[in-house]
Design an enzyme around this catalytic site. Structure first.
Site, PDB file in Angstrom:
ATOM      1  N   ARG A 255     -18.554 -18.780 -27.497  1.00  0.00           N
ATOM      2  CA  ARG A 255     -17.211 -18.729 -26.898  1.00  0.00           C
ATOM      3  C   ARG A 255     -16.513 -20.026 -27.247  1.00  0.00           C
ATOM      4  NH1 ARG A 255     -15.290 -16.908 -20.945  1.00  0.00           N
ATOM      5  NH2 ARG A 255     -15.577 -14.952 -22.068  1.00  0.00           N
TER       6      ARG A 255
ATOM      7  N   HIS B  84     -11.198 -11.161 -28.248  1.00  0.00           N
ATOM      8  CA  HIS B  84     -12.305 -11.041 -27.288  1.00  0.00           C
ATOM      9  C   HIS B  84     -13.007  -9.699 -27.568  1.00  0.00           C
ATOM     10  CE1 HIS B  84     -14.760 -11.789 -23.952  1.00  0.00           C
ATOM     11  NE2 HIS B  84     -13.911 -11.751 -22.953  1.00  0.00           N
TER      12      HIS B  84
ATOM     13  N   GLN C 229     -15.552  -7.910 -25.111  1.00  0.00           N
ATOM     14  CA  GLN C 229     -14.876  -7.292 -23.963  1.00  0.00           C
ATOM     15  C   GLN C 229     -14.323  -5.922 -24.343  1.00  0.00           C
ATOM     16  OE1 GLN C 229     -14.410  -8.714 -20.671  1.00  0.00           O
ATOM     17  NE2 GLN C 229     -13.971  -6.548 -20.335  1.00  0.00           N
TER      18      GLN C 229
ATOM     19  N   ASP D  55      -3.951  -8.790 -18.441  1.00  0.00           N
ATOM     20  CA  ASP D  55      -4.870  -9.939 -18.444  1.00  0.00           C
ATOM     21  C   ASP D  55      -4.089 -11.107 -17.851  1.00  0.00           C
ATOM     22  OD1 ASP D  55      -7.018 -11.614 -18.913  1.00  0.00           O
ATOM     23  OD2 ASP D  55      -6.630 -11.858 -21.061  1.00  0.00           O
TER      24      ASP D  55
ATOM     25  N   CYS E 137      -9.957  -7.433 -17.765  1.00  0.00           N
ATOM     26  CA  CYS E 137     -11.250  -8.022 -18.154  1.00  0.00           C
ATOM     27  C   CYS E 137     -11.802  -8.962 -17.107  1.00  0.00           C
ATOM     28  CB  CYS E 137     -11.127  -8.715 -19.506  1.00  0.00           C
ATOM     29  SG  CYS E 137     -10.127 -10.219 -19.480  1.00  0.00           S
TER      30      CYS E 137
ATOM     31  N   ARG F 270     -20.045  -4.778 -19.878  1.00  0.00           N
ATOM     32  CA  ARG F 270     -20.293  -5.891 -20.793  1.00  0.00           C
ATOM     33  C   ARG F 270     -21.779  -5.919 -21.154  1.00  0.00           C
ATOM     34  NH1 ARG F 270     -16.788 -10.230 -20.989  1.00  0.00           N
ATOM     35  NH2 ARG F 270     -18.135 -10.870 -22.699  1.00  0.00           N
TER      36      ARG F 270
HETATM   37  N1  NVA Z   1      -7.287 -14.154 -21.922  1.00  0.00           N
HETATM   38  C1  NVA Z   1      -8.285 -14.762 -21.042  1.00  0.00           C
HETATM   39  C2  NVA Z   1      -9.519 -13.939 -21.017  1.00  0.00           C
HETATM   40  C3  NVA Z   1     -10.597 -14.453 -20.077  1.00  0.00           C
HETATM   41  C4  NVA Z   1     -11.856 -13.631 -20.117  1.00  0.00           C
HETATM   42  C5  NVA Z   1      -8.578 -16.174 -21.499  1.00  0.00           C
HETATM   43  O1  NVA Z   1      -8.710 -16.384 -22.711  1.00  0.00           O
HETATM   44  O2  NVA Z   1      -8.678 -17.059 -20.648  1.00  0.00           O
HETATM   45  N1   CP Z   2     -14.050 -11.142 -19.015  1.00  0.00           N
HETATM   46  C1   CP Z   2     -14.738 -12.264 -19.303  1.00  0.00           C
HETATM   47  O1   CP Z   2     -15.008 -12.583 -20.459  1.00  0.00           O
HETATM   48  O2   CP Z   2     -15.109 -12.990 -18.222  1.00  0.00           O
HETATM   49  P1   CP Z   2     -15.754 -14.453 -18.226  1.00  0.00           P
HETATM   50  O3   CP Z   2     -14.678 -15.414 -18.636  1.00  0.00           O
HETATM   51  O4   CP Z   2     -16.196 -14.665 -16.796  1.00  0.00           O
HETATM   52  O5   CP Z   2     -16.896 -14.473 -19.185  1.00  0.00           O
END
Ligand code: NVA
Ligand code: CP
Length: 309
Positions: A101, A128, A131, A224, A264, A292
């Site tokens: 990540r 992502h 997801q 989101d 998500c 997931r």
């Molecule tokens: N769009 C959000 C998704 C979190 C799972 C982010 O990147 O923070």
């Molecule tokens: N949806 C998702 O990726 O959640 P986290 O940021 O908790 O991993």
């Protein structure tokens, strides 16, 4: 040959279907396959916070007979002191796969180019894709066939979730609509890539500024956070500029009467979605979060099989 999963369109429609089918099988019998028995280790690296990704990969790797190694970039040499390529060459001699990540997609590309083990995008600024496998699995469980369904993403159309919906949705043959204000439209290159995928599958892409028109008759409505990780300094501006793109009951009423609502998570109730919607009868967010686990296990099994072939 090594297969990586850096963005949603790294999979063809047939491959995506194969992984979703496997996820359905693994959901029925969690311990049916153990390709990581040994146990072999999978590195799961976080440059950003996580609850779901961390837990679902750790649990999923253990379910597959393996051992997860969770690495926080803050306590490692990656991210300043060592390149992604060098990190990958160290890891590949000891682990079966790498999940990361991170911020820029280019880091994932650099890591994947430098290693013989599969690299999986656990979220980047741009996409992502793990997801989306969970989201598509959830839609399939509740509505069956994906191809031909209309999904509308409302909100920050330039965020990783919107862009992954464009790619994964069109690969699945869905009609993907994005509703966002000026300044929050998806990257034009991603839109072009999604249109290219749609040409192969019968899907389509439509961009809207009017959320009501975008949601009209949709089978699935998604949103989101308005403030993705890395955008925290723009919070006040974003809450103001995205305020007309909240998914509330009045907006959801324009979709099909049985439309599904997905998010998500984590969610900011009262901002991108109201509590009555996210906690209401059309919301499938808890199935989505559980999926997931099943989707990522299927992805790992599939990538490992392809890579050792
Ligand atoms: N769009 C959000 C998704 C979190 C799972 C982010 O990147 O923070
Ligand atoms: N949806 C998702 O990726 O959640 P986290 O940021 O908790 O991993």
């Amino acid at each position: 040959m090594t297969r990586h999963f850096l963005r949603d369109d790294d999979l063809s429609q047939a491959e995506q279907t194969e992984i979703l089918n496997l996820a359905i099988e693994l959901k029925k019998d969690r311990f049916a396959v153990r390709p990581l028995a040994g146990p072999q280790t999978v590195a799961v690296i976080f440059d950003k916070s996580s609850t779901r990704t961390r837990v679902s990969f750790a649990v999923g790797i253990a379910d597959l007979g393996g051992s997860p190694l969770i690495i926080s970039t803050a306590n490692s040499q990656l991210g300043g002191k060592e390149t992604a390529a060098d990190t990958a060459r160290v890891l590949e001699r000891q682990v079966a796969a790498i999940v990361w990540r991170t911020f820029a997609q280019s880091g994932l590309e650099e890591m994947a180019a430098g290693t013989t083990v599969p690299v999986i995008n656990g979220l980047s600024d741009e996409f992502h894709p793990c997801q989306l496998l969970a989201d598509l699995l959830t839609i399939r469980e509740h509505r069956g066939e994906l191809a031909g369904r209309t999904v509308t993403f409302v909100g920050d159309g330039a965020c990783n979730m919107a862009q992954s919906y464009l790619l994964a949705g069109t690969v699945a043959g869905m009609h993907v609509r994005i509703a966002s204000p000026a300044g929050y439209a998806p990257d034009p290159q991603v839109v072009d890539d999604a249109r290219a995928a749609a040409l192969l599958t019968g899907g389509s892409v439509t961009l809207f500024t009017d959320p009501i028109a975008a949601v009209s008759e949709a089978d699935v409505v998604v949103t989101d956070t308005w403030v993705s990780m890395g955008k925290e300094e723009e919070k006040a501006l974003r809450l103001d500029e995205l305020r007309d793109y909240r998914v509330d009951a009045a907006l959801l009423a324009h979709a099909q009467p049985d439309a599904l609502f997905l998010h998500c998570l984590p969610a900011d109730r009262g901002y991108e979605v109201t509590a009555e919607v996210i906690d209401g009868p059309q919301s499938v967010i808890w199935d989505e979060a559980e999926n997931r686990l099943h989707a990522q296990k299927a992805l790992l099994v599939w990538l490992l099989a392809r890579t050792s072939a």
